[in-house]
Motif scaffolding. Structure first.
Motif, PDB file in Angstrom:
ATOM      1  N   GLY A  30     -60.123  47.674  77.234  1.00 27.51           N
ATOM      2  CA  GLY A  30     -60.763  48.455  78.273  1.00 27.51           C
ATOM      3  C   GLY A  30     -59.839  49.393  79.006  1.00 27.51           C
ATOM      4  N   GLY A  31     -58.577  49.499  78.595  1.00 26.72           N
ATOM      5  CA  GLY A  31     -57.612  50.318  79.317  1.00 26.72           C
ATOM      6  C   GLY A  31     -56.839  51.262  78.425  1.00 26.72           C
ATOM      7  N   GLU A  32     -55.961  52.041  79.048  1.00 33.03           N
ATOM      8  CA  GLU A  32     -55.145  53.003  78.339  1.00 33.03           C
ATOM      9  C   GLU A  32     -53.936  52.331  77.689  1.00 33.03           C
ATOM     10  N   SER A  33     -53.341  53.058  76.754  1.00 30.05           N
ATOM     11  CA  SER A  33     -52.080  52.580  76.175  1.00 30.05           C
ATOM     12  C   SER A  33     -51.026  52.518  77.268  1.00 30.05           C
ATOM     13  N   MET A  34     -50.221  51.462  77.268  1.00 29.01           N
ATOM     14  CA  MET A  34     -49.187  51.343  78.294  1.00 29.01           C
ATOM     15  C   MET A  34     -48.099  50.369  77.856  1.00 29.01           C
ATOM     16  N   PRO A  35     -46.849  50.614  78.282  1.00 35.98           N
ATOM     17  CA  PRO A  35     -45.772  49.653  78.016  1.00 35.98           C
ATOM     18  C   PRO A  35     -45.771  48.561  79.081  1.00 35.98           C
ATOM     19  N   ILE A  36     -45.697  47.317  78.639  1.00 30.51           N
ATOM     20  CA  ILE A  36     -45.625  46.166  79.547  1.00 30.51           C
ATOM     21  C   ILE A  36     -44.455  45.306  79.118  1.00 30.51           C
ATOM     22  N   ASN A  37     -43.431  45.217  79.972  1.00 32.70           N
ATOM     23  CA  ASN A  37     -42.245  44.400  79.693  1.00 32.70           C
ATOM     24  C   ASN A  37     -41.639  44.712  78.333  1.00 32.70           C
TER      25      ASN A  37
END
Length: 782
Positions: free
Chosen positions: A210-217
């Motif tokens: 449900g969200g955009e591409s993103m870097p997490i940790n």
């Protein structure tokens, strides 16, 4: 109050069970009938329900018991909303359904419906048509392919042109996995959802639902922003994953037709942005990984019960969302409530499921709403919800590849040294062989202590007794204690490393073996306490309905097909109720594979297994995959009839009190074949399926091995992917024109193994037989 005046009857979301009473037809004024959603009622629906001619809402889901056909709805001309989801419905969809002009919403998903959808429908069609997860066949009619309505016909067995399916571009038409697969391709591969090159395979999958591409940790989560969800299949731009969503908010406010929820107020986590969005579905949401390497994975499901920022009232601080999660077809979360786990709304929570097995590069995560929990304000968007998915190999390390390689090589060398050392020790003494198991090193004495000196008995297996043991790290295992000669122990140990690598949902996982003197301990995964023998005939025997018995037979067939088709081409040779175990969901698991043939060497052919033995094995010691097919045929007769085989010995030979194949042939000849079916489950039996299973069993019991089907063909018939009559025709064509001077004179198997008679004779057990040997190019598999 006079119940006959009742207009609305709604007790959904409880644990009510039993049959809905036939007297329901007395509620003649009933308009809203949601009684079965989210409960545990038993099938079938009472036929009297068709007398409720004023009914507008009929919402039924998740029935237990056996299959049944559609009630007669021809008089229900007021019906607007019809849900019969996961209700064990079988047979074709009646024409009367397509003639209900008032029908706005139709959900017949996850049943056993088969047959064709009408090519021409004259009445006004429902706006929502959900037929997912059935066995519908024929071609998908043009009125569906060209429709602007919300239609889901995924996971069926249609025969349309592949190009036609690929070219469909309707955002409200879900055609994923809707085609009947051919001999070589799976449903998914046939429409292009596969990774053709090994270098394209991945060892991870990260999705921000449900969200955009993103870097997490340091990890990049792929975006998932598609707004559709009522009847949608979406493929990611990388083609490595997709999702299939089905449902509309029928029980909530009708204008709330959103499948993505947002809320940036997530408390107490560093990766809050990952939880600020979520994908939600009113009924069914399946995420697929298409390009994973075959391995064991850890699957993390990231949840947060999101409450919309649009609501400020105090009572919007609670949810009530309840749903189920299956991974690879196995339930891992039941009646799951995010708010309870996270101790509040807008709080993050992660569920971790380890050792998920991926075969054929495919992963399936299914979130499903059965009808429990709230479906109105404050939930608004009821049904399963998920914020993100993380998938990675179960064993991870922060070390660099060179260091990992060096450590792996050192460990391998150490293991080789230990194996050589203890192998020599075995030849010098009988103090036992030390094997490497999960939880440390174990020898015979230590494993015996873990099994509490063999006091905690689980049941009798095909060759020994099973006991429960707890290893040092807390792992619960099953230990089979078998008496065997030293030569047989040594021969089995040569195969142990190969067999222990094999994994399949219908095989008991063999961890390894330990030997001391003439005693062999086989260590398996935890198998529970219920063998098929105990379930059918034990003192605490279970009441197995038809659907369960059929599923058990299908599981055994799939396990055998896997053994026959694997690289080692293993033949079991001794399939019977004591070698089959049932897990907590009553799925069949085969034990003792790879050991049966070794254990039978030097033993009498009448030692407890003659009932199941194929004639060529009992008489000539010929063990091929077709012997397993014979075993399976006998086992099907026992499971369907519920009758236990009995053999007593007399001076004249074998005195048969009850031999399943003999009884079946007799009843077949007399025209009373269906009398074999166990009457204790008569209310749940699908008689068409029963007839197919019994006829299939008789094919497996043919005296000529090459007239028997392969176990792969058996699986296809049981899954209704191959018609029984077509199988018979294939076997007839395969063997037409062959000369057979006597049974077993010429035997060909699925592996093209041919056995030829010799003129010499030998005596075995007082019976003179023709000797049979293999041609030089033939290899026999154990």
């Amino acid at each position: 109050m006079d119940m006959k005046e009742l207009i609305k009857f709604d007790v959904r979301g409880n644990d009510l069970n039993g049959r809905i009473p036939d007297s329901i037809d007395q509620l003649l004024n009933l308009q809203y009938f949601r009684v079965l959603i989210g409960n545990k009622f038993e099938s079938p629906l009472p036929a009297e329900i068709s007398n409720l001619t004023k009914l507008e809402y009929l919402l039924v889901s998740d029935l237990n018991g056996g299959g049944f056909e559609f009630p007669d709805f021809s008089k229900m001309n007021s019906l607007k909303y019809l849900t019969l989801r996961k209700c064990l419905l079988t047979g074709p969809i009646p024409d009367t359904i397509w003639k209900l002009n008032t029908l706005y919403y139709l959900d017949l998903s996850f049943n056993r419906l088969f047959g064709e959808i009408p090519k021409d429908v004259s009445s006004r069609l429902p706006e929502y048509i959900f037929l997912r997860g059935n066995e519908l066949n024929g071609t998908i009619p043009a009125w569906i392919m060209n429709s602007t309505r919300h239609i889901d016909v995924s996971e069926n067995l249609f025969t349309n042109n592949v190009t036609e399916i690929k070219n469909s571009n309707s955002s409200n038409l879900n055609l994923f996995s809707c085609l009947k697969s051919d001999e070589m391709a799976t449903h998914w591969e046939q429409v292009g959802y596969s990774c053709s090159k090994k270098e394209h395979l991945l060892d991870h999958l990260y999705i921000n639902c449900g969200g955009e591409s993103m870097p997490i940790n340091g990890t990049n989560y792929e975006g998932d922003l598609t707004s559709n969800g009522s009847s949608t299949f979406f493929m990611s731009s990388s083609s490595s994953w997709g999702f299939s969503s089905m449902g509309t908010y029928l029980l909530s406010r009708p204008w709330i037709d959103t499948y993505i929820i947002n809320n940036t107020c997530i408390a107490g986590v560093d990766d809050g942005p990952l939880y600020s969005t979520a994908r939600v579905s009113p009924i069914s949401l399946k995420y697929y990984g298409f390009c994973l390497r075959n391995d064991k994975y850890t699957v993390k499901l990231h949840f947060a019960e999101l409450v919309s920022n649009d609501y400020k009232a105090p009572y919007i601080k609670k949810s009530g969302r309840v749903f189920d999660v299956d991974i690879q077809g196995k339930n891992v979360l039941e009646n799951y409530n995010i708010e309870q786990k996270a101790e509040g709304v807008n709080k993050a929570w992660t569920e971790e499921i380890k050792n998920v097995i991926v075969n054929n590069s495919k992963l399936e995560i299914h979130l499903y709403w059965s009808g429990k929990g709230s479906s109105e304000v404050p939930t608004d968007h009821y049904g399963p919800l998920i914020s993100a998915i993380s998938v990675y190999p179960s064993i991870e390390s922060g070390m660099s590849p060179p260091k990992m390689a060096a450590i792996s090589l050192s460990a391998l060398l150490l293991l080789i040294v230990l194996i050589v050392y203890f192998w020599k020790m075995e030849d010098k003494s009988h103090e036992g062989v030390v094997e490497l198991y999960p939880g440390g090193f174990y020898n015979f004495r230590k494993l015996k202590a873990a099994a509490k000196n063999f006091k905690d008995k689980l049941g009798e297996g095909g060759f020994g007794t099973f006991y429960e043991a707890t290893l040092g790290n807390g792992t619960v295992v099953a230990v089979e204690k078998v008496s065997a000669t030293k030569d047989i122990i040594r021969a089995f140990r040569e195969k142990d490393s190969t067999i222990s690598l094999m994994e399949h949902p219908n095989l008991v996982k063999l961890i390894g073996c330990i030997a001391e003197k003439n005693q062999l301990l086989l260590v398996y995964e935890d198998i529970g306490r219920n063998s098929l023998q105990n379930a059918l005939f034990g003192s605490n025997r279970s009441k197995l309905d038809w659907a369960t018995r059929r599923n058990i037979c299908l599981g055994i067939a799939e396990g055998l097909a896997f053994l026959h088709e694997c690289k080692q081409k293993i033949v079991h040779g001794n399939i019977k109720p004591t070698s089959i175990f049932l897990d907590e969901h009553r799925n069949a698991k085969i034990s003792d594979f790879g050991f049966s043939r070794l254990h039978d060497q030097g033993k009498s052919r009448l030692e407890g297994t003659v009932v199941y033995m194929a004639p060529e094995y009992a008489k000539y010691d010929l063990l091929t995959t077709k012997a397993d097919a014979y075993n399976f045929g006998v086992l099907v007769l026992i499971v369907v009839s519920g009758m236990k085989e009995k053999i007593s010995m007399s001076s004249s030979g074998v005195d048969t009190e009850y031999l399943p194949d003999v009884a079946a042939r007799e009843k077949h000849r007399e025209g009373h074949f269906m009398n074999l079916v166990d009457r204790s489950m008569s209310n749940t039996v699908d008689w068409e399926q029963a007839d197919t299973m019994l006829e299939l069993a008789m094919l497996c019991l043919d005296q000529y091995p090459d007239q028997r089907p392969t176990m792969t063909q058996v699986v296809k018939v049981l899954k209704e992917e191959l018609e029984l009559k077509d199988l018979k025709e294939r076997l007839k064509q395969l063997t037409s024109g062959r000369y057979r001077p006597e049974p077993y004179g010429e035997i060909s198997t699925a592996e093209d193994t041919t056995w030829h008679t010799k003129s010499a004779t030998t005596s075995r057990g007082g019976v003179t037989d023709t000797q049979i040997s293999a041609s030089p190019s033939t290899s026999r598999s154990v």
